[in-house]
Design a protein around this motif. Sequence first.
Motif, mmCIF file in Angstrom:
data_model
loop_
_atom_site.group_PDB
_atom_site.id
_atom_site.type_symbol
_atom_site.label_atom_id
_atom_site.label_comp_id
_atom_site.label_asym_id
_atom_site.label_seq_id
_atom_site.Cartn_x
_atom_site.Cartn_y
_atom_site.Cartn_z
ATOM 1 N N LEU A 24 7.652 12.529 -0.087
ATOM 2 C CA LEU A 24 7.636 13.915 0.381
ATOM 3 C C LEU A 24 7.029 14.005 1.785
ATOM 4 O O LEU A 24 7.567 14.675 2.673
ATOM 5 N N GLU A 25 5.912 13.310 1.993
ATOM 6 C CA GLU A 25 5.233 13.368 3.294
ATOM 7 C C GLU A 25 6.045 12.681 4.387
ATOM 8 O O GLU A 25 5.911 13.016 5.566
ATOM 9 N N ALA A 26 6.881 11.719 3.996
ATOM 10 C CA ALA A 26 7.721 11.023 4.975
ATOM 11 C C ALA A 26 9.067 11.737 5.160
ATOM 12 O O ALA A 26 9.952 11.220 5.854
ATOM 13 N N ASP A 27 9.228 12.906 4.516
ATOM 14 C CA ASP A 27 10.462 13.708 4.601
ATOM 15 C C ASP A 27 11.685 12.981 4.064
ATOM 16 O O ASP A 27 12.811 13.282 4.463
ATOM 17 N N ARG A 28 11.473 12.041 3.131
ATOM 18 C CA ARG A 28 12.617 11.375 2.494
ATOM 19 C C ARG A 28 13.173 12.241 1.369
ATOM 20 O O ARG A 28 14.316 12.067 0.959
ATOM 21 N N VAL A 29 12.342 13.138 0.836
ATOM 22 C CA VAL A 29 12.792 14.112 -0.158
ATOM 23 C C VAL A 29 12.254 15.478 0.233
ATOM 24 O O VAL A 29 11.311 15.588 1.017
ATOM 25 N N ALA A 60 2.288 8.751 -6.832
ATOM 26 C CA ALA A 60 1.945 8.282 -5.483
ATOM 27 C C ALA A 60 3.210 8.052 -4.654
ATOM 28 O O ALA A 60 3.275 8.435 -3.476
ATOM 29 N N CYS A 61 4.216 7.423 -5.250
ATOM 30 C CA CYS A 61 5.491 7.187 -4.544
ATOM 31 C C CYS A 61 6.183 8.505 -4.208
ATOM 32 O O CYS A 61 6.793 8.640 -3.142
ATOM 33 N N ALA A 62 6.073 9.485 -5.110
ATOM 34 C CA ALA A 62 6.685 10.795 -4.877
ATOM 35 C C ALA A 62 6.014 11.501 -3.698
ATOM 36 O O ALA A 62 6.694 12.058 -2.822
ATOM 37 N N VAL A 63 4.684 11.471 -3.661
ATOM 38 C CA VAL A 63 3.935 12.107 -2.570
ATOM 39 C C VAL A 63 4.248 11.422 -1.250
ATOM 40 O O VAL A 63 4.458 12.081 -0.220
ATOM 41 N N LEU A 123 -3.248 14.874 -2.438
ATOM 42 C CA LEU A 123 -2.901 15.931 -1.484
ATOM 43 C C LEU A 123 -4.002 16.975 -1.286
ATOM 44 O O LEU A 123 -4.001 17.689 -0.289
ATOM 45 N N GLY A 124 -4.915 17.091 -2.246
ATOM 46 C CA GLY A 124 -5.940 18.122 -2.184
ATOM 47 C C GLY A 124 -5.525 19.359 -2.967
ATOM 48 O O GLY A 124 -4.336 19.668 -3.078
ATOM 49 N N VAL A 130 0.837 -1.193 0.000
ATOM 50 C CA VAL A 130 0.000 0.000 0.000
ATOM 51 C C VAL A 130 0.875 1.247 0.000
ATOM 52 O O VAL A 130 1.873 1.313 0.712
ATOM 53 N N ILE A 131 0.504 2.239 -0.815
ATOM 54 C CA ILE A 131 1.158 3.545 -0.786
ATOM 55 C C ILE A 131 0.242 4.487 -0.020
ATOM 56 O O ILE A 131 -0.916 4.699 -0.412
ATOM 57 N N LYS A 132 0.747 5.039 1.072
ATOM 58 C CA LYS A 132 -0.079 5.892 1.931
ATOM 59 C C LYS A 132 0.212 7.363 1.654
ATOM 60 O O LYS A 132 1.350 7.816 1.737
ATOM 61 N N THR A 133 -0.842 8.109 1.308
ATOM 62 C CA THR A 133 -0.729 9.555 1.129
ATOM 63 C C THR A 133 -1.780 10.237 1.999
ATOM 64 O O THR A 133 -2.635 9.573 2.581
ATOM 65 N N ARG A 134 -1.720 11.561 2.057
ATOM 66 C CA ARG A 134 -2.590 12.333 2.934
ATOM 67 C C ARG A 134 -4.071 12.008 2.718
ATOM 68 O O ARG A 134 -4.839 11.863 3.653
ATOM 69 N N LYS A 135 -4.501 11.917 1.471
ATOM 70 C CA LYS A 135 -5.916 11.764 1.173
ATOM 71 C C LYS A 135 -6.289 10.421 0.554
ATOM 72 O O LYS A 135 -7.462 10.187 0.257
ATOM 73 N N ALA A 136 -5.317 9.556 0.320
ATOM 74 C CA ALA A 136 -5.645 8.301 -0.356
ATOM 75 C C ALA A 136 -4.669 7.191 0.023
ATOM 76 O O ALA A 136 -3.498 7.455 0.307
#
Length: 348
Positions: free
Chosen positions: A158-163, A152-155, A205-206, A108-114
């Motif tokens: 970013l949210e995990a502060d890896r980039v 999705a992987c990019a988001v 992300l919205g 699963v790829i976890k992002t803010r909204k999906a």
Amino acid sequence: METTQTTQQTRLAPAQASALAALCGQLDENIKLIEARLDVTIRYRGELFDISGDDAERVAASKTLIENLYREALAESALSTETVHLYLQESAIESITKSSKSQSDQLVIKTRKAFIKPKGKNQQGYVREVRKNDINFGIGPAGTGKTYLAVACAVEALEADRVERIMLVRPAVEAGEKLGFLPGDLSQKIDPYLRPLYDALYEMLGFELVDKLIEKNVIEIAPLAFMRGRTLNNAFIILDESQNTTREQMKMFLTRIGFGSTAVITGDTSQVDLPRGTSSGLAHAMHVLRGVNGISLTHFTAADVVRHPLVQRIVEAYERFDEEEEVEKKARTEARLKAQAEHKSNTE
């Protein structure tokens, strides 16, 4: 000669009326779809399902498919037609793996909204490679999810502060249309061509956050020509439509990658819009970089198409036509060479 019917039975648990209704679909449309695609007969009463057919492997695949779809219906409280088609594609081509994995084991790829769940072996392998390698190629026809999953992987990164930022890059090549007649500067001209990337970002992300991140240059949209001379550290870079890069452009892009960065290059080598006689940088890179450590190449096929099932059939039809055309071209070339050799022999 009589054919031997194979029958398998499965009792779905825990029995839940809403999940069973979602599994069967309105007027049993999902059941009918499974029967038509896998050539089986399905009878059910409540949570007890009987599957029969002439092919034991198809019957077993149908049983596993129904169990997997039921787990999906239990987890999501619904079952979209798209999900049924996705699982059907997997079962019809790969006969679904016999080992059923629990929902918690799924990638699963976890992002803010999906929460995005890659479907099938190829999509899951693609995401694993992107998470593991610094440079990744996703190559295949439209509708296989290669660009959407890259976003999705990019988001997620970013949210995990890896980039620290996301860069979306595209070559400014017209797909049969002239960019010069569009209003605005080059960046504004190219924005409509990046719409699928924008749509994916908005979904994950919205709208407000995406616009804010673009203003702060945390998300940057750039034509490929603007990449020259830059070195990109701690960034997630997606080069979309990369089949329309030249050899020189592809080399330039790949050498922009800095420390802490991940690059995903997506493209379809069957849809090149470069001028006649110009070779694709993507096709060239596939040969040059094969086997280089730290670089992954994932090849998608028509079987991985996650759009309307007709799209898969269209892709397959074009692939068959291209193969037949290549065979005919080769036969004509051989016949011409043979005729030339015979003519030369006769004149001598």
